[in-house]
Design an enzyme around this catalytic site. Structure first.
Site, PDB file in Angstrom:
ATOM      1  N   HIS A   1       2.517   3.513  -9.046  1.00 47.34           N
ATOM      2  CA  HIS A   1       2.252   1.772  -9.159  1.00 47.34           C
ATOM      3  C   HIS A   1       3.519   1.281  -9.895  1.00 47.34           C
ATOM      4  O   HIS A   1       4.113   0.645  -9.451  1.00 47.34           O
ATOM      5  CB  HIS A   1       0.921   1.601 -10.321  1.00 47.34           C
ATOM      6  CG  HIS A   1      -0.411   2.104  -9.607  1.00 47.34           C
ATOM      7  ND1 HIS A   1      -0.826   1.666  -8.011  1.00 47.34           N
ATOM      8  CD2 HIS A   1      -1.039   2.246  -9.386  1.00 47.34           C
ATOM      9  CE1 HIS A   1      -1.091   2.078  -7.609  1.00 47.34           C
ATOM     10  NE2 HIS A   1      -1.901   2.309  -8.289  1.00 47.34           N
TER      11      HIS A   1
ATOM     12  N   LEU B   1      12.079 -20.324  -4.562  1.00 46.97           N
ATOM     13  CA  LEU B   1      10.587 -19.492  -3.559  1.00 46.97           C
ATOM     14  C   LEU B   1       9.393 -20.111  -4.919  1.00 46.97           C
ATOM     15  O   LEU B   1       9.448 -19.992  -6.285  1.00 46.97           O
ATOM     16  CB  LEU B   1      10.857 -18.147  -3.824  1.00 46.97           C
ATOM     17  CG  LEU B   1       9.839 -17.663  -3.583  1.00 46.97           C
ATOM     18  CD1 LEU B   1       9.510 -16.815  -2.497  1.00 46.97           C
ATOM     19  CD2 LEU B   1      10.541 -15.901  -4.160  1.00 46.97           C
TER      20      LEU B   1
ATOM     21  N   ASP C   1       0.463  -1.416  -0.116  1.00 45.54           N
ATOM     22  CA  ASP C   1       0.361  -0.328  -0.343  1.00 45.54           C
ATOM     23  C   ASP C   1       0.786   1.239   0.222  1.00 45.54           C
ATOM     24  O   ASP C   1       2.043   1.239   0.841  1.00 45.54           O
ATOM     25  CB  ASP C   1      -0.779  -0.200   1.365  1.00 45.54           C
ATOM     26  CG  ASP C   1      -1.934   0.784   1.190  1.00 45.54           C
ATOM     27  OD1 ASP C   1      -2.579   1.165   0.012  1.00 45.54           O
ATOM     28  OD2 ASP C   1      -2.844   1.121   2.085  1.00 45.54           O
TER      29      ASP C   1
END
Ligand code: FPP
Length: 229
Positions: free
Chosen positions: A30, A124, A12
């Site tokens: 973004h 991962l 956020d």
């Protein structure tokens, strides 16, 4: 040291970052945020974390202005196109959670392609939550279980969630200063350790994550049990 298999992040603060830097459009945040995704992914992969789940677009984010939605869809497409090299070099598997059938066709194709190319990797797994909301996921899980004639239990619930095969969240991080979960992994974070930071996502660093992991390692995780005597 605590076992750290799964880190989940609510990224956020992108809009506020852009405003603070004097950009006229929130989307600049973004764009910068996507770069942090790359750095954190490399770190998590090297650290030996098994799952890194990132909240990229929620079921509620469709309420945003059209230009911002279009930009985010395009950004994710470009990100995946560029990141394939990184996934292949670092043996990172790519997955998504959320209902991707509602996304633009080109992004859906890119997602399928990236998943296919990386499906054999065992290190991962980077999981992007796209058109994801916990409540939506839980309702879909109920329907899936009903259709297969299975009675849901606490033990088999995860088999029907989008996170099937993934461990519960160990660390849940939210950047940007708010202290709420915003419909993210509500079932899977029942026993997560929560970390909130005022740092806006585009300013988040691997160093800050390392400090959080140090704190996480000092926590005595009891999962409702009692302290070891
Ligand atoms: C919340 O910040 C962030 C989002 C809704 C999108 C998250 C997307 C990225 C970090 C970039 C794209 C990701 C990938 C994987 C390419 P906000 O816009 O709500 O910020 P604000 O609270 O400051 O307005």
């Amino acid at each position: 040291m605590n076992e750290l298999k799964h880190i989940a992040i609510i990224m956020d603060g992108n809009g506020r970052w852009a405003k603070k830097r004097g950009f006229s459009k929130r989307i600049k945040g973004h764009e910068e945020g996507a770069k942090r995704v790359r750095e954190i992914t490399i770190f998590a992969s090297n650290y030996g974390v098994k799952f890194l789940t990132l909240y990229a677009f929620s079921t509620e984010n469709w309420k945003r202005p059209k230009y911002e939605i279009d930009f985010l869809m395009k950004l994710m497409d470009i990100y995946l196109k560029n990141e394939l090299k990184l996934f292949l070099e670092n043996e990172v598997r790519f997955q998504t959670i959320g209902d991707i059938s509602k996304l633009p066709k080109n992004l859906q194709d890119r997602i399928f392609y990236t998943k296919e190319k990386t499906s054999h990797f065992k290190g991962l797994t980077q999981v992007l939550a796209i058109n994801y909301g916990s409540r939506d996921e839980i309702i879909r899980a109920f329907h899936k279980a009903k259709k297969s004639g299975v009675d849901l239990t606490q033990e088999n619930m995860n088999d029907f969630l989008d996170t099937a095969g993934m461990p519960d969240v160990d660390m849940l991080i939210r950047t940007g200063g708010e202290q709420r979960l915003s419909n993210f992994l509500l079932w899977q974070s029942a026993y997560s350790e929560l970390f909130f930071t005022k740092t806006l996502w585009p300013d988040f660093t691997v160093d800050e994550l390392k400090q959080m992991i140090e704190k996480f390692n000092k926590i005595e995780r009891r999962f409702g049990g009692v302290k070891n005597e």
